[in-house]
Scaffold this motif. Sequence first.
Motif, short mmCIF file in Angstrom:
data_model
loop_
_atom_site.label_atom_id
_atom_site.label_comp_id
_atom_site.label_asym_id
_atom_site.label_seq_id
_atom_site.Cartn_x
_atom_site.Cartn_y
_atom_site.Cartn_z
N ARG A 322 0.82 -1.20 0.00
CA ARG A 322 0.00 0.00 0.00
C ARG A 322 0.86 1.26 0.00
NH1 ARG A 322 -1.32 4.30 -0.25
NH2 ARG A 322 -3.01 5.42 0.76
N HIS A 371 -7.84 5.86 1.33
CA HIS A 371 -8.32 5.69 2.70
C HIS A 371 -9.84 5.59 2.64
CE1 HIS A 371 -4.28 7.38 3.06
NE2 HIS A 371 -4.69 8.38 2.33
N HIS A 378 -7.85 8.26 -3.66
CA HIS A 378 -6.82 8.82 -4.53
C HIS A 378 -7.02 8.20 -5.91
CE1 HIS A 378 -5.04 10.66 -1.14
NE2 HIS A 378 -4.64 9.54 -0.58
N GLU A 417 -6.86 15.66 1.59
CA GLU A 417 -5.72 15.75 2.52
C GLU A 417 -4.45 16.30 1.89
OE1 GLU A 417 -4.68 11.80 3.85
OE2 GLU A 417 -4.27 11.10 1.82
N HIS A 418 -4.44 16.54 0.58
CA HIS A 418 -3.22 17.04 -0.05
C HIS A 418 -3.18 18.56 -0.11
CE1 HIS A 418 -2.71 13.03 -2.47
NE2 HIS A 418 -2.51 12.88 -1.19
ZN ZN Z 1 -3.44 9.58 1.12
#
Ligand code: ZN
Length: 462
Positions: A322, A371, A378, A417-418
């Motif tokens: 992962r 996630h 993603h 989250e980026h």
């Molecule tokens: Zn991530």
Amino acid sequence: MSAALDDLARHLPGLRLLTGQVDLEHYGRDWTRRWTPAPLAIALPATVEEVQDIVCWANVHRVAIVPSGGRTGLSGGAVAANGELVLSLERMNRVLGFAPADRTLTVQPGVPLAAAQAAAREHGLVYPVDFAARGSCSIGGNIATNAGGIRVIRYGNTREWIAGLKVVTGNGALLDLNRGLVKNSSGYDFRHLLIGSEGTLGIVVEAALKLTEPPPPAQTMLLALPDLDAVLSVFSSFRAKLALQAFEFFTDVALKHVLAHGAQRALDGNHPCYVVTEFDAPDEAAQDAALGLLGEGMEQGWIADGTIAQSEAQAAALWRLREGITESLAPHRPYKNDVSVRIGVVPKYLHAMQALLAREYPQFEVVWFGHIGDGNLHINVLKPDGVADVDFIAQCEHVTKRLAATLKEHGGSISAEHGIGLLKRPYLDSTRGVAEIALMRGVRKVFDPNGILNPGKLFESD
Ligand code: ZN
Ligand code: MLT
């Protein structure tokens, strides 16, 4: 501009300044590798006072500053492509102290995430935010993007773990936010405004991190599944019976790349989807529950195959499948999407996205991972050999407009989250309303009246 730099060097004779071409390129880019770095210079302050002095100088000379941590960002938030001064916090990399009664660790912003985690362990505690870039990213950058990662399902995002912040604003003022207090009902909590602000409101110069008890011993499992619907069914059944520490998924396409990059295959055969999950397994009862769920999943047809790590080395090998994905995709210059919807909306959203991407990207390889237990996917689109960068990006941007519209319909976020950075700036309005964006701009003006800090990130410069 060199007169401005001369002035900076004269006013701060002890400041480390770099102007060599190799340094400009190194510090001017992040992991996106999309924009050509072109900073004015790199400043590496060693103290809070130096950071303040640099910001004051930047206001006088109207030089933009790009705050810079480990530059592992994937949205261009730390890119300096327009003659900005990169203010690297890498020399401010000390752990300043541990407060046992408060269970907080005070760190400078340049401390790598892995170093903060190690410092917490020295005190018998954990700093639970975690993701694959832990060795290279820095706490300051984690705060600037409200970084998430692989343990959000259990512990939440970076935001949950910040007890206090010291920040230098765009006019050089030093703010000491929340000061580690557990309870503080005294008005606006600017700490939370700064978290996730991508360097556009202030520069984090110190953070008090909350620590917690280590989780019970865990077990790591790899599961092979027939489709994305099965991933969601397994998630529901595992979450109901196990205390999950992580629940991550990826497709066979991701597996193909990670194996080609040196990871070891852990299950035979080809399966469309995989899950790596980690859960509390303090005793035999928990382990039996996990095996029971595996059997049940196989009976239901949700799980085709599975394996439980028997040692730490095996668990690390499963995790590599992962965690190695980002690195294995990097040579293919992926266009990255990092989207989220509410967990309850994931099934509906997944179907809409699968249909959209199959229609819009028939000619490109699309890699799904992420996630899923947090509603965060993603979706990486790989550039085929022989297609020019500009054509590839134009095509991806065209599809991203549709993807953003689908997200809007489902009440989701264009950046889970980026961060927005440069990459997702055109799509901010799919996640935030017009009035909200106007307020965001207004807040920026208050914290940074001259627009010195990271202009052009998050939204267009004024
Ligand atoms: Zn991530
Ligand atoms: C991950 O989950 O692996 C990271 O967010 C990095 C990425 O999306 O490539």
